[in-house]
Design an enzyme around this catalytic site. Structure first.
Site, PDB file in Angstrom:
ATOM      1  N   ASP A   5       0.595   2.435  -6.058  1.00  9.52           N
ATOM      2  CA  ASP A   5       1.776   1.605  -5.841  1.00  9.52           C
ATOM      3  C   ASP A   5       2.144   0.797  -7.083  1.00  9.52           C
ATOM      4  O   ASP A   5       1.272   0.218  -7.732  1.00  9.52           O
ATOM      5  CB  ASP A   5       1.472   0.650  -4.678  1.00  9.52           C
ATOM      6  N   GLU A  26       3.838   5.938  -8.232  1.00  8.48           N
ATOM      7  CA  GLU A  26       5.110   5.410  -7.755  1.00  8.48           C
ATOM      8  C   GLU A  26       5.686   4.586  -8.895  1.00  8.48           C
ATOM      9  O   GLU A  26       5.418   3.397  -9.045  1.00  8.48           O
ATOM     10  CB  GLU A  26       4.912   4.534  -6.519  1.00  8.48           C
TER      11      GLU A  26
HETATM   12  C1  GLC Z   1      11.441  -1.844  -7.798  1.00  8.00           C
HETATM   13  C2  GLC Z   1      10.141  -1.372  -8.254  1.00  8.00           C
HETATM   14  C3  GLC Z   1       9.575  -0.339  -7.342  1.00  8.00           C
HETATM   15  C4  GLC Z   1       9.709  -0.734  -5.901  1.00  8.00           C
HETATM   16  C5  GLC Z   1      11.065  -1.182  -5.580  1.00  8.00           C
HETATM   17  C6  GLC Z   1      11.109  -1.707  -4.195  1.00  8.00           C
HETATM   18  O1  GLC Z   1      12.400  -0.876  -8.011  1.00  8.00           O
HETATM   19  O2  GLC Z   1      10.250  -0.823  -9.531  1.00  8.00           O
HETATM   20  O3  GLC Z   1       8.253  -0.173  -7.655  1.00  8.00           O
HETATM   21  O4  GLC Z   1       9.460   0.354  -5.087  1.00  8.00           O
HETATM   22  O5  GLC Z   1      11.424  -2.198  -6.454  1.00  8.00           O
HETATM   23  O6  GLC Z   1      12.436  -1.957  -3.898  1.00  8.00           O
HETATM   24  C1  GLC Z   2       6.188  -0.524  -3.725  1.00 15.72           C
HETATM   25  C2  GLC Z   2       6.531  -0.255  -2.286  1.00 15.72           C
HETATM   26  C3  GLC Z   2       7.478  -1.279  -1.801  1.00 15.72           C
HETATM   27  C4  GLC Z   2       6.884  -2.638  -1.991  1.00 15.72           C
HETATM   28  C5  GLC Z   2       6.444  -2.842  -3.434  1.00 15.72           C
HETATM   29  C6  GLC Z   2       5.524  -4.008  -3.544  1.00 15.72           C
HETATM   30  O1  GLC Z   2       7.231  -0.338  -4.563  1.00 15.72           O
HETATM   31  O2  GLC Z   2       7.061   1.030  -2.160  1.00 15.72           O
HETATM   32  O3  GLC Z   2       7.819  -1.057  -0.467  1.00 15.72           O
HETATM   33  O4  GLC Z   2       7.823  -3.606  -1.667  1.00 15.72           O
HETATM   34  O5  GLC Z   2       5.692  -1.777  -3.912  1.00 15.72           O
HETATM   35  O6  GLC Z   2       4.226  -3.655  -3.128  1.00 15.72           O
END
Ligand code: GLC
Ligand code: GLC
Length: 637
Positions: free
Chosen positions: A289, A331
């Protein structure tokens, strides 16, 4: 930094000495043999990465011994069936390149109440054809503020409302038996403020000193904020939150998600233990994540720093040693140049493909395939031992993460174009079929992202008769372009936006909940009834899933672009001469024609895998595609 064999051997014997003192001689035990074999193979990489990150720290050697001890101890208690899977996966490292791979993702509570309920859904997952299931984070988290599970209070406990750790293990084993790999998150950038480390740090317990970034005043937060991007501006401006005692803590996301301080090796060691415990539950992919944010350095954006990569590669090497059946999925929702830097056999073997996702929606809005065609031709092919995870929707928002440099080649100004896309998808653009909702609308920067389910964004909400075709078109690219396709559960039956989240205080200010609705029983019940929208989407997807899983050309991830000469028709080829498929996809609501010249190197009469198998298409006459039609032409020679 080069590591000598001697250093590796010394480390291993230091670890062995420690284990032996508590549990007798290890030298000839099965576990020790397997572990030391893998250690000898991957230690050079592990030590190289750790040397860069922590080699200059006092007590570096002791840290290494402790870390490797953690790895060995978790290997010792790794269940026998997972150890068997380790060996199997080492023998077939490309297993996830199969044309049969198909992913799904869901929230346990929203889809089935709890883990037991979800177990009862396994027959459905099989019916759909899944071989991979990502459960949104099941770990213990604060109630009600948990960011959908992404604020973790304990990686070793399951949220009581979902079940127990024993249920989760049982679920993992039940999935594995059915050929479905469990995917769990490693939320390693931050913990919740209720994690015992956070509570300890706040209380000043020395062992948690420097676990987080806590500052007495605004001096350092201001200095960092100068160069940081705001990720959740609705939650707080900048990247820090004030504590009750007046101090400030680094919180990239919400105020209750505290960023961990990886410049402290104790944090690396502690999180390595949590990671391997998750591996031992039976996770076969670990969703890494928020990878972009894990390393901070003053004066930088604190995103995608080289040390973030080193950190992940070090974790990855540990996994090769102590839980090799598990792979990493990154991610990184960032600039496409940065996204690919996380992908390699030694870092993350698979990765979300946010560029393809964003450009699918872009193309649907513009009816011009230019950017998507370019992305597929120039940014799609990866190292053959790695793969994209291609998706149409996820639990998160849609961010327009294409490269401005790519867009300008078509005379498209990135900033203006994003403004257009935002208006289009939140229904502030005349004639738009989409009914999305803004997420983190930031008037200061003009930044905004989009929430909404696939069906609502594609036009089902207004009863648009072309909506089903749009949904199938998007999924056809995800299913045919190469890599692991991932379905956001609910989309396969056309689940619509659910605005009820606004009545829940814990969710009201996070519009992503609009596309995180409960499983709609009625839709699932009607999935075999083709007089319903759910039934039409489901049948269309099923056809593509089955064709893909039986056609050799869809194996692996490599693709070759195919120029159609028509601005609305996307084209690419999969496979090699033995089995070759030409994909053509019309992104407009009007009929489109592709002229015969483009097919000169193709057989003259071909079949469409998605059409009537008795009808052959005479390519020498060119090809007309109906509104939003996709063809998968068998062009094997
Ligand atoms: C931002 C972050 C990403 C996260 C997203 C959640 O784009 O880069 O990691 O999933 O916010 O909205
Ligand atoms: C990742 C998850 C998102 C979350 C963020 C913080 O981007 O996909 O849902 O808000 O991380 O953990």
């Amino acid at each position: 930094m080069l590591t000598s064999n001697l250093e590796t051997t010394n480390l291993l014997s230091a670890v062995e000495k420690q284990v032996t003192s508590t549990s007798g001689s290890q030298t000839f035990s099965q576990d020790w043999l397997a572990f030391s074999d893998r250690f000898n193979k991957f230690a050079p990489k592990l030590l190289e990465e750790l040397g860069h990150l922590y080699g200059h720290k006092e007590q570096y050697k002791a840290f290494l011994v402790d870390l490797i001890l953690v790895a060995y101890q978790s290997f010792q208690i790794r269940p026998a069936d997972l150890k068997a899977l380790d060996k199997q996966r080492e023998m077939h490292p490309q297993w996830f390149q199969s044309k049969k791979m198909l992913g799904g993702v869901c929230y346990i509570d929203l889809f089935a109440g709890d883990l037991r309920g979800l177990q009862a859904q396994i027959p459905y997952f099989k019916e759909l054809g899944l071989t991979y299931l990502h459960l949104m984070p099941p770990y213990k988290c604060p109630v009600p503020n948990s960011d959908g599970g992404y604020a973790v209070s304990s990686y070793r406990e399951v949220s009581p409302s979902l079940g127990t750790m024993a249920d989760l293990r049982e679920f993992a084993a039940a999935l594995r038996k059915e050929g479905i790999s469990l995917v769990l998150d490693f939320i390693f950038n931050h913990t919740s403020d209720e994690h015992e480390w956070a509570i300890g740090a706040l209380a000043g317990k020395p062992q948690y000193d420097d676990f987080y970034y806590i500052f007495p005043d605004r001096k350092m937060p201001d200095a960092y904020d100068n160069t940081l991007r705001e990720i959740f501006p609705d939650a707080h401006p900048g990247s820090f939150s004030q504590l009750a005692d007046g101090r400030w803590v680094w919180t990239t996301f919400n105020s209750f998600q505290w960023d961990l301080n990886y410049s402290n090796p104790a944090v690396f060691k502690a999180m390595a233990g949590e990671m391997l415990a998750i591996a031992n539950i039976g996770a076969e992919f670990l969703r890494m994540d928020a990878v972009a944010f894990v390393w901070k350095q003053l004066g930088t954006t604190c995103e995608n720093l080289p040390q973030a990569h080193g950190l992940i590669r070090a974790f990855s090497a540990l996994v090769r040693i102590a839980a090799p059946a598990m792979l990493f999925k990154s991610e990184a929702i960032v600039h496409p140049d940065d996204v690919v830097k996380y992908i390699s056999p030694e870092e993350c073997q698979v990765a979300y493909n946010p560029l393809q996702m964003a450009l699918l929606w872009n193309t649907l809005a513009t009816r011009e395939v230019n950017l998507l065609q370019q992305a597929l031709e120039e940014r799609h092919n990866l190292h053959p031992d790695t793969a994209w995870v291609n998706y149409v929707r996820s639990h998160d928002d849609i961010g327009w993460t294409f490269a401005d440099e790519d867009a300008i080649k078509f005379g498209i100004n990135g900033y203006d174009h994003r403004q257009f896309l935002n208006r289009f998808y939140v229904n502030r653009f005349d004639g738009s079929f989409a009914r999305g909702v803004p997420f983190q609308d930031n008037p200061a920067t003009g930044d905004c992202r989009i929430s909404g389910t696939c069906a609502s964004l594609a036009g089902v909400s207004q009863g648009d008769h072309l909506a089903v075709k749009r949904i199938l078109l998007l999924h056809s690219v995800v299913l045919s372009s190469g890599g692991i396709p991932l379905i956001y559960m609910g989309d396969e039956v056309g689940t619509l936006n659910d605005s009820n989240y606004v009545d829940d205080v814990a969710k009201a200010d996070d519009s992503r909940w609009v596309h995180r609705s409960k499983r709609v029983k009625l839709l699932y019940d009607s999935r075999h009834d083709q007089s319903t929208v759910a039934g039409q989407i489901y049948a269309g997807l099923q056809q593509m899933i089955v064709q893909r899983s039986t056609c050799e050309a869809f194996e692996g991830g490599q693709l070759t672009g195919f120029r159609t000469g028509n601005a609305s028709v996307l084209g690419y080829q999969r496979g090699t001469d033995g089995s070759k498929v030409l994909v053509l996809a019309n992104f407009s609501e009007f009929e489109q024609y592709c002229s015969p010249e483009i097919f000169s190197a193709m057989p003259s009469d071909v079949n469409d895998l998605l059409g009537n198998s008795l009808v052959t298409l005479p390519l020498r006459q060119g090809l007309t595609l109906m509104a939003y039609q996709v063809v998968w032409l068998n062009v094997s020679i």
